[in-house]
Design a protein around this motif. Structure first.
Motif, PDB file in Angstrom:
ATOM      1  N   UNK A   1       0.814  -1.206   0.000  1.00  0.00           N
ATOM      2  CA  UNK A   1       0.000   0.000   0.000  1.00  0.00           C
ATOM      3  C   UNK A   1       0.856   1.267   0.000  1.00  0.00           C
ATOM      4  N   UNK A   2       2.175   1.091  -0.054  1.00  0.00           N
ATOM      5  CA  UNK A   2       3.069   2.252  -0.006  1.00  0.00           C
ATOM      6  C   UNK A   2       2.849   3.194  -1.188  1.00  0.00           C
ATOM      7  N   UNK A   3       2.658   2.618  -2.374  1.00  0.00           N
ATOM      8  CA  UNK A   3       2.483   3.447  -3.570  1.00  0.00           C
ATOM      9  C   UNK A   3       1.253   4.339  -3.439  1.00  0.00           C
ATOM     10  N   UNK A   4       0.171   3.789  -2.926  1.00  0.00           N
ATOM     11  CA  UNK A   4      -1.066   4.569  -2.777  1.00  0.00           C
ATOM     12  C   UNK A   4      -0.886   5.703  -1.782  1.00  0.00           C
ATOM     13  N   UNK A   5      -0.202   5.432  -0.670  1.00  0.00           N
ATOM     14  CA  UNK A   5       0.015   6.488   0.323  1.00  0.00           C
ATOM     15  C   UNK A   5       0.978   7.541  -0.201  1.00  0.00           C
TER      16      UNK A   5
END
Length: 201
Positions: A63-67
């Motif tokens: 989920x790093x990319x989304x954050x």
């Protein structure tokens, strides 16, 4: 002073920690389900300013990319980013798609300040070659290095059993600390020093 909110997300039940401080929220190991992480941050009423990754396995960073797209800065070790680039994020082996990102900053062992919070970063290789641990006061966020009565597996790419033992011995040198692992329930340094069946102090 930080307040810790814990979520358990993704098919591998990864612990995701939201560290709430005056200037915003630091997220440790955003595994999956970014909408849930963002929703909790909105309930708290603070922006997510940083993502701190303990290592590069997909179940800790997918989920790093989304954050990051929401404005958070992503921090991790250079060694584990290289592991991701070599295809060892493990997503495809588990039937998942990896959500690519480029870290904003690489971290390594030492004392530093993030979002106004003083912390210590420890290099703790073993589970992966570039695993790191983030220590905020007496709170230890160690990813998959040390668990309650357990240790991280070392049979995956870049894993090393000897280095894992050395890393856990390094954690044992912390005089105290609540251990917040990547999976399962929290524990503490003193308990693991006395009772962990895999690595003794």
């Amino acid at each position: 002073m930080i307040k810790i909110e814990k979520l358990v997300l993704g098919d591998l039940y990864t612990n995701v920690y939201l560290l709430v401080c005056d200037s915003g929220i630091l997220v440790v190991d955003p595994a999956a389900e970014p909408n849930k992480i963002i929703a909790v941050a909105q309930e708290i009423g603070k922006p997510i300013t940083h993502v701190l990754l303990t290592h590069g396995h997909f179940d800790h960073c997918n989920a790093a990319a989304s954050l990051q797209k929401q404005g958070a800065k992503v921090l991790m070790s250079k060694t584990d980013y290289e592991m991701i680039q070599n295809g060892f994020d493990l997503a495809k082996y588990a039937g998942f798609t990896f959500n690519d990102f480029v870290p904003d900053e690489f971290v390594s062992e030492g004392e530093c300040e993030i979002a106004g919070q003083s912390l210590k970063i420890l290099d703790t290789p073993g589970h992966t070659a570039g695993s790191v641990t983030y220590v905020f006061g007496n709170d230890v966020f160690c990813g998959d290095t040390l668990f309650f009565m357990g240790v991280g597996r070392t049979d995956l790419p870049t894993g090393d059993g000897r280095k894992l033992c050395q890393s856990i011995q390094k954690l044992y040198k912390l005089t105290s600390g609540a251990v917040h692992p990547g999976h399962g329930k929290s524990t503490n340094i003193e308990f693991e020093k006395e009772n962990n069946p895999y690595v003794k102090a």
